[in-house]
Design an enzyme around this catalytic site. Structure first.
Site, PDB file in Angstrom:
ATOM      1  N   LYS A  33       0.840  -1.202   0.000  1.00 62.34           N
ATOM      2  CA  LYS A  33       0.000   0.000   0.000  1.00 62.34           C
ATOM      3  C   LYS A  33       0.875   1.253   0.000  1.00 62.34           C
ATOM      4  O   LYS A  33       2.086   1.181   0.207  1.00 62.34           O
ATOM      5  CB  LYS A  33      -0.914  -0.008   1.224  1.00 62.34           C
ATOM      6  CG  LYS A  33      -0.181   0.029   2.556  1.00 62.34           C
ATOM      7  CD  LYS A  33      -1.143  -0.009   3.729  1.00 62.34           C
ATOM      8  CE  LYS A  33      -0.377   0.015   5.055  1.00 62.34           C
ATOM      9  NZ  LYS A  33      -1.278   0.099   6.211  1.00 62.34           N
ATOM     10  N   TYR A 258      16.223  30.705   5.064  1.00 61.44           N
ATOM     11  CA  TYR A 258      15.090  31.487   5.554  1.00 61.44           C
ATOM     12  C   TYR A 258      15.135  31.691   7.075  1.00 61.44           C
ATOM     13  O   TYR A 258      15.560  30.802   7.822  1.00 61.44           O
ATOM     14  CB  TYR A 258      13.773  30.788   5.214  1.00 61.44           C
ATOM     15  CG  TYR A 258      13.408  30.801   3.750  1.00 61.44           C
ATOM     16  CD1 TYR A 258      13.051  31.988   3.115  1.00 61.44           C
ATOM     17  CD2 TYR A 258      13.410  29.632   3.010  1.00 61.44           C
ATOM     18  CE1 TYR A 258      12.701  31.995   1.764  1.00 61.44           C
ATOM     19  CE2 TYR A 258      13.070  29.627   1.662  1.00 61.44           C
ATOM     20  CZ  TYR A 258      12.716  30.811   1.050  1.00 61.44           C
ATOM     21  OH  TYR A 258      12.374  30.820  -0.280  1.00 61.44           O
TER      22      TYR A 258
END
Length: 365
Positions: A33, A258
């Site tokens: 999955k 940043y």
């Protein structure tokens, strides 16, 4: 390529061989999955079929249908919920799904009567995970309804361990509850032939109670440590790499990335690497993660950006580093579990979080 995930099929096969020390391959349900935990569902499925694996588990109807389009001769079980409108299509493709409550049984009986068909299903029971499934108090009612059902054919029962990696006593309680609930539900119902409860760590640590199948996920992909899986040795199937795109030695102290969370030092050498959080490198690694480069663990400095990040090069490498050189984020030298620990999460999330814009390169080495 600026970055890529290398998927080592030989390591995948080695992990299957370790699991086969516990159960025969016909008892293995490979959990593929979530795009095979980020490794590429169809490619992993194809590779495992070549290795002799014939049983697979997925989470959604769409995942199951994609696999069945390529391989009609394998067993596929959907572990997640299946909407009513999908049930006919799924059953027609010989894909197994679970029923979790009386409403779903009622729906299958009603539509089965209207269309003159019977649907094979697995019964999902809740033994302590607390997510979905019939409760212990519902077993007698469930047995009676299944005995009288004409259009639903229960072929198996399964449940799921919640903490087989960490809580032995609770896992033992789940084992006991599973056995008792199975006996009550299947009494007088000869069609119920299969039982399975064990996930990856259940398979490793609670071998005495293994029944018809084991559902293996994280150990299949090697997203574990040797300490927690000993004496079995699982190898990492995915390695994450990226290239250095820029190198500079600072002339004066200056901020990097940043938010001004890191101030670079004059004389130190920094390299920009072409990978970021849009590729799956977690922002949690800002100012505390590292990469493996030429035998050194190099710190990630400043905030991880969307598409890039910066590393500090040790003095030993400042004159050796070149644009285009490759660094490893996890794989043979840095465990994905190590990365997950730094991010206060689990290896599953790191692997599943590698985004689709990162190419998967399949190798056998």
């Amino acid at each position: 390529m600026r970055c890529w995930a290398e998927i080592n099929i030989n390591n995948l096969y080695s992990n299957i061989d370790e699991i086969k020390k516990i159960v025969v391959k016909d008892k293995i349900i490979a959990v593929i999955k979530a795009d095979a935990y980020g490794h590429g569902m169809l490619q992993i499925c194809n590779a495992l079929i070549k290795k002799g694996i014939k049983n697979f588990a997925v989470a959604t109807s769409d995942e199951a249908l994609k696999i069945k389009e390529l391989h009609d001769d394998i067993m596929v079980l959907i572990l997640g919920p299946v909407e009513n409108e999908y049930m006919d299509l799924i059953a027609d493709k010989n894909i197994y799904f679970m029923v979790t409550d009386f409403e779903e049984i009622e729906y299958l009986e009603k539509t089965g009567k209207e269309k003159g068909k019977t649907t094979d299903v697995f019964i999902k029971i809740d033994t302590g995970m607390g997510r979905v499934g019939f409760q212990e108090s519902e077993t007698e009612k469930l047995n009676e309804i299944l005995k009288n059902a004409s259009h639903i054919n229960p072929i198996g029962i399964f449940s799921h361990f919640s903490s087989s990696d960490s809580d032995k006593d609770y896992t033992k309680l789940q084992e006991s509850k599973f056995k008792a609930m199975c006996e009550k539900i299947s009494s007088g119902i000869s069609s119920i032939k299969y039982r399975h409860l064990h996930n990856s760590f259940g398979t490793l640590k609670f071998q005495d109670s293994i029944e018809d199948f084991v559902r293996v996920g994280i150990i299949l992909y090697g997203g574990v440590t040797g300490e927690e899986t000993a004496p079995y040795k699982f190898k990492p199937v995915m390695s994450l790499f990226a290239k250095i795109s820029y190198i500079k030695t600072l002339k004066e102290d200056s901020f990097i990335s940043y938010g001004n969370t890191y101030k670079g030092k004059a004389g130190k050498t920094y390299a920009t690497v072409s990978i970021g959080y849009a590729d799956g490198v977690r922002r949690d690694l800002s100012n505390k993660g590292y990469v493996f480069y030429k035998g050194y663990k190099c710190e990630i400095v400043g905030r991880v950006c969307m598409d890039q990040l910066i590393i500090l090069l040790p003095e030993e490498l400042k004159n050796e580093a070149k644009k285009g050189d490759v660094v490893e984020f996890f794989g043979e030298n840095i465990s994905v579990v190590e990365v997950a620990d730094l991010c206060n999460t689990i290896s599953y999330e790191i692997l599943c979080g590698i985004s689709q814009r990162v190419p998967r390169i399949y190798v056998e080495k």
